[in-house]
Design a protein around this motif. Structure first.
Motif, PDB file in Angstrom:
ATOM      1  N   GLY A 505       0.747  -1.049   0.006  1.00  0.00           N
ATOM      2  CA  GLY A 505       0.043   0.072   0.019  1.00  0.00           C
ATOM      3  C   GLY A 505       0.743   1.159   0.137  1.00  0.00           C
ATOM      4  O   GLY A 505       2.106   1.290  -0.096  1.00  0.00           O
ATOM      5  N   ARG A 506       0.263   2.373   0.149  1.00  0.00           N
ATOM      6  CA  ARG A 506       0.745   3.666   0.065  1.00  0.00           C
ATOM      7  C   ARG A 506       1.769   3.972   1.365  1.00  0.00           C
ATOM      8  O   ARG A 506       2.772   4.612   1.424  1.00  0.00           O
ATOM      9  N   ALA A 507       1.508   3.343   2.394  1.00  0.00           N
ATOM     10  CA  ALA A 507       2.085   3.241   3.672  1.00  0.00           C
ATOM     11  C   ALA A 507       2.541   1.838   3.724  1.00  0.00           C
ATOM     12  O   ALA A 507       1.551   0.791   3.841  1.00  0.00           O
ATOM     13  N   ALA A 508       3.597   1.163   4.134  1.00  0.00           N
ATOM     14  CA  ALA A 508       3.911  -0.263   3.944  1.00  0.00           C
ATOM     15  C   ALA A 508       5.240  -0.446   5.165  1.00  0.00           C
ATOM     16  O   ALA A 508       5.858   0.379   5.081  1.00  0.00           O
ATOM     17  N   TRP A 509       4.810  -1.334   6.133  1.00  0.00           N
ATOM     18  CA  TRP A 509       5.803  -1.616   7.139  1.00  0.00           C
ATOM     19  C   TRP A 509       6.117  -3.242   7.130  1.00  0.00           C
ATOM     20  O   TRP A 509       5.373  -4.093   6.733  1.00  0.00           O
ATOM     21  N   LEU A 510       7.288  -3.489   7.252  1.00  0.00           N
ATOM     22  CA  LEU A 510       7.712  -5.034   7.349  1.00  0.00           C
ATOM     23  C   LEU A 510       8.103  -4.944   8.796  1.00  0.00           C
ATOM     24  O   LEU A 510       9.111  -4.272   9.321  1.00  0.00           O
ATOM     25  N   LEU A 511       7.775  -6.142   9.550  1.00  0.00           N
ATOM     26  CA  LEU A 511       7.956  -6.158  10.901  1.00  0.00           C
ATOM     27  C   LEU A 511       8.294  -7.678  11.295  1.00  0.00           C
ATOM     28  O   LEU A 511       7.630  -8.639  11.114  1.00  0.00           O
ATOM     29  N   PRO A 512       9.694  -7.797  11.205  1.00  0.00           N
ATOM     30  CA  PRO A 512      10.199  -9.021  11.304  1.00  0.00           C
ATOM     31  C   PRO A 512      10.103  -9.961  12.764  1.00  0.00           C
ATOM     32  O   PRO A 512      10.294  -8.930  13.899  1.00  0.00           O
ATOM     33  N   CYS A 513       9.831 -11.047  12.704  1.00  0.00           N
ATOM     34  CA  CYS A 513       9.511 -11.761  14.068  1.00  0.00           C
ATOM     35  C   CYS A 513      10.330 -12.910  14.196  1.00  0.00           C
ATOM     36  O   CYS A 513      10.923 -13.463  13.415  1.00  0.00           O
TER      37      CYS A 513
END
Length: 766
Positions: A505-513
């Motif tokens: 999307g227009r704002a995107a986050w990758l959150l590593p787990c």
């Protein structure tokens, strides 16, 4: 009849499952991913008490376990998680998102483990580093300005029970039941059909039943690729002389023979065990007519009062005491004529009678099935018909008998059992309301297909993904991908890079787990999580490797971080206390539904896990009628919305033995003689000859649908394969673009990926 020695296997060119091929494949990925010695040590604790539960398939974990309680794909999944490769900020500085879109699925995931939170920068088209606090704050702010029902909380099947419980509570406290999951794309037909038939949404079989059965019937499930550890149970049954009937459109070589890697003598002598007694190949969608034919044959034998050793064809005592709707079912079956059954099943009357004879001669029958039954327009009808066939002879609720949907991802069944579902009627909302003093949403949420339609229509603004590769998994790429890029927010909780992280999307986050294989240290010490296998047994899982990076967080910690940034304070929801000690999450699950989870923490320590229970297995029928239901079948056509064209084919999408779901470990499929590529289409040699096509010819597939949407996949190389005429097979997810969103199971909305009408043309004509 499968051959009975290695010589027969060699004569037929069969490639057995297991054996040296499997060992070489595991050795190859261990070497490629690094940490080979320590990963090998980790594999010794896979699927065992005191160890970790596999992150690959959901097949049952025996107690006591085998010496090596992992399969080829399970070892690959562990090596994938424990890779030595890392994706750092420097990687993203060197590669823009647009550039990475040009990489293959395999190359993206093989880049390594994500170790820091990342934010997409629209000015540079690169992911850039961020802190956890920045990520949670930005996500919370964006979601607070988005209507809850315009947000989707998706879950893959890897999340633990603890993480899934927190995740569904987060969504409902936020105000939505938009909780689709990977089951929507595979076994939702089971979750709809089985409750209608027998009152439970899961199978009734445990591993003990394999040791007692005298017939195993496998429908539309490629065991050697999708749940190889089951081959241990099938091998034991075959050696006892139990017939194993395989009903599958593709003749899968891995089910013909099995060389057990844990049997040194057979490995050294290369002596496979024959698995399949008979293999029957219906046309795509032909299982529905076949199942109707089997029921019809039994009813005709019953009408003729035909006895075998004094035993009638049907179990009338069971039918009278335990079932409802039998008379209507009989009338419906008699209305279907044999000519139509044969034509639509693609099997001869003789073959159908042969299967029925095997079934009638057995007293304890297991009916196993996979997506070959569920992924059709009438997938729910397929499930109900298999249940009806088993009910005719009392084969549910009897030791050694039962129905067994073979689930895919490792905890897809467990997360459903802690209420990851869009259907509020399946959730103990009243109890949650009392425990957490809020008013849960009571309206239906979006399933996966509905969510995709809403994204295309602009009615979904944010998608949160707890694992998975959703965009790649979904059909209708022509319409979906441009719409996905218009989303206001996408959040991906993940271990490795995949295509859904690039179509964002227009704002995107990758959150590593953290991976399940890694030690999860919280305030109270190292934590355990729990997962549920395909047989409703719940197991503890303990990570044993050091985390891939110091900045990784666990799934529960990430969910709590989003919740604290998004939701107003609620003294009854102790997010941080739950993260500090996962036993408290399990206490909350037990308080929510004690019938299943009473004494959760104490029972979790049992060797082999604990059985959640199953009413239908005890012949307690939680249906509206109070009994198991025979449900009439109106039509024998499994895919009436997309009939095969006169000049075309029906396409079945499949997985290779070098992948799990959308994770591609490599480009060889040794069971199908494919090497170095996934851009293939498998075709019957007779169809090839009729069209003048040679092996290796390059072709284009185009969907036959009159809806003004162009769907095609180019550059596919023809591979000869044992398929019914008029049938093609090609790999998922590469051919998802051919599948319309509207071609889905009528009641469950599962994409009908096992029956896609297509035309084939030479590439030169494009």
């Amino acid at each position: 009849m499968a051959g009975d020695d290695d010589g027969d296997a060699a004569d037929r060119g069969a490639i057995p499952s297991g054996g040296w091929g499997s060992i070489r494949a595991v050795a190859g990925i261990l070497a490629r991913e690094g940490h080979a010695a320590s990963t090998t040590l980790a594999l010794r604790r896979q699927n065992k008490d005191g160890g970790f539960m596999c992150v690959s398939c959901a097949w049952a974990k025996p107690s006591p376990p085998h010496l090596a309680e992992f399969c080829e794909n399970g070892a690959k999944a562990t090596a994938w998680d424990l890779t030595s490769a890392r994706i750092t900020a420097d990687f993203f500085a060197r590669h823009s998102v647009t550039e990475l879109e040009g990489w293959s699925d395999h190359a993206l995931e093989q880049a390594g483990r994500l170790i820091d939170p990342m934010r997409w920068d629209p000015n540079t088209d690169h992911y850039v580093p961020a802190t956890w606090e920045e990520a949670f704050s930005a996500i919370g702010t964006a979601l607070r300005t988005t209507a809850p029902d315009m947000t989707v909380f998706y879950t893959s099947g890897r999340a633990s029970n603890e993480a899934a419980y927190m995740y569904q509570l987060l969504a409902r406290l936020y105000g939505t039941n938009n909780l689709p999951d990977s089951s929507n794309m595979c076994h939702e037909s089971t979750s709809v059909g089985l409750p209608q038939a027998i009152g439970v949404p899961v199978g009734t079989v445990t591993l003990d039943d394999f040791a007692q059965t005298d017939l195993i019937m496998i429908f539309g499930q490629n065991t050697a690729t999708n749940s190889p550890r089951m081959l241990h149970q099938l091998e034991d049954a075959a050696r006892r002389g139990v017939p194993i009937l395989v009903v599958n459109t593709l003749r899968e070589r891995g089910l013909d023979y099995f060389v057990n890697p844990q049997n040194p003598l057979r490995m050294l002598a290369h002596r496979p065990t024959p698995i399949a007694t008979r293999v029957y190949q219906p046309r795509p969608g032909g299982d529905l007519a076949l199942l109707a034919g089997l029921c019809k044959q039994l009813l005709e034998w019953d009408d003729a009062e035909s006895l075998i050793d004094g035993v009638p064809a049907l179990d009338h005592a069971f039918i009278h005491e335990h079932t409802h709707g039998f008379a209507d079912f009989v009338r419906a079956m008699k209305a279907h004529d044999w000519q139509t059954i044969v034509r639509r099943s693609g099997l001869s009357r003789t073959a159908i009678s042969e299967i029925a004879t095997f079934y009638r001669n057995a007293t304890k029958v297991l009916g196993l099935y996979g997506m070959g039954l569920t992924q059709h327009r009438e997938g729910v009808e397929n499930v109900r018909m298999l249940a009806s066939l088993l009910l005719l002879r009392g084969n549910i609720g009897r030791p050694g008998a039962g129905i067994c949907p073979v689930r895919g991802h490792s905890n897809v069944q467990g997360q459903r059992s802690v209420w990851i579902t869009e259907k509020p009627e399946l959730v103990p909302l009243d109890q949650m309301a009392r425990l957490y003093e809020f008013s849960p949403p009571r309206h239906k949420g979006l399933d996966v297909v509905e969510a995709a339609e809403k994204v295309i229509g602009g009615d979904v603004k944010a998608v949160i993904q707890l694992g998975g590769n959703l965009v790649r998994s979904l059909p209708e790429h022509t319409l979906l991908i441009p719409a996905w890029r218009r989303l206001e927010l996408t959040v991906m909780i993940t271990t490795r890079l995949n295509r859904s992280h690039l179509i964002h999307g227009r704002a995107a986050w990758l959150l590593p787990c953290l991976s399940r294989v890694e030690i999860d240290r919280q305030a109270s010490g190292p934590q355990i999580v729990s997962i549920e296998d395909s047989t409703s047994c719940i197991h503890a899982s303990r990570g044993l490797r050091q985390p891939a990076g110091t900045n990784l967080r666990s799934e529960p910690a990430i969910i709590a971080g989003i919740a604290n940034a998004l939701l107003p304070p609620n003294p009854h929801v102790p997010w941080q206390e739950w993260v500090a000690d996962y036993a408290r999450i399990r206490n909350a699950i037990a308080a929510t539904y004690p019938e299943w989870y009473a004494d959760y923490n104490q029972r979790l320590n049992q060797p082999g896990g604990f059985y959640r229970g199953n009413d239908a297995r005890q012949r307690r029928w939680k249906t509206a009628s109070g009994k198991a239901n025979f449900l009439p079948l109106a039509s024998l056509e499994a895919d009436p919305d997309m009939p095969a064209p006169q000049d075309g084919f029906v396409l079945v999408t499949v997985r290779s033995n070098d992948q799990f779901n959308t994770t591609v470990y490599g480009y060889d499929d040794r069971f199908r003689n494919v090497k170095g590529t996934r851009q293939v289409v498998m075709m019957c040699p007779d169809d090839m000859a009729a069209r003048g096509l040679e092996p290796g010819a390059t072709v284009v597939l185009e969907t036959v649908a009159d809806d003004r949407v162009r769907r095609e996949v180019t550059g596919l190389r023809i591979v000869p394969f044992d398929l019914p005429r008029g049938t093609l097979a090609a790999y998922y997810p590469e051919c998802n673009a051919l599948l319309p969103l509207w071609h889905r199971a009528r009641e469950s909305h599962v994409p009908a990926a096992k029956s896609i009408p297509v035309r084939l043309r030479p590439a030169a004509s494009t």
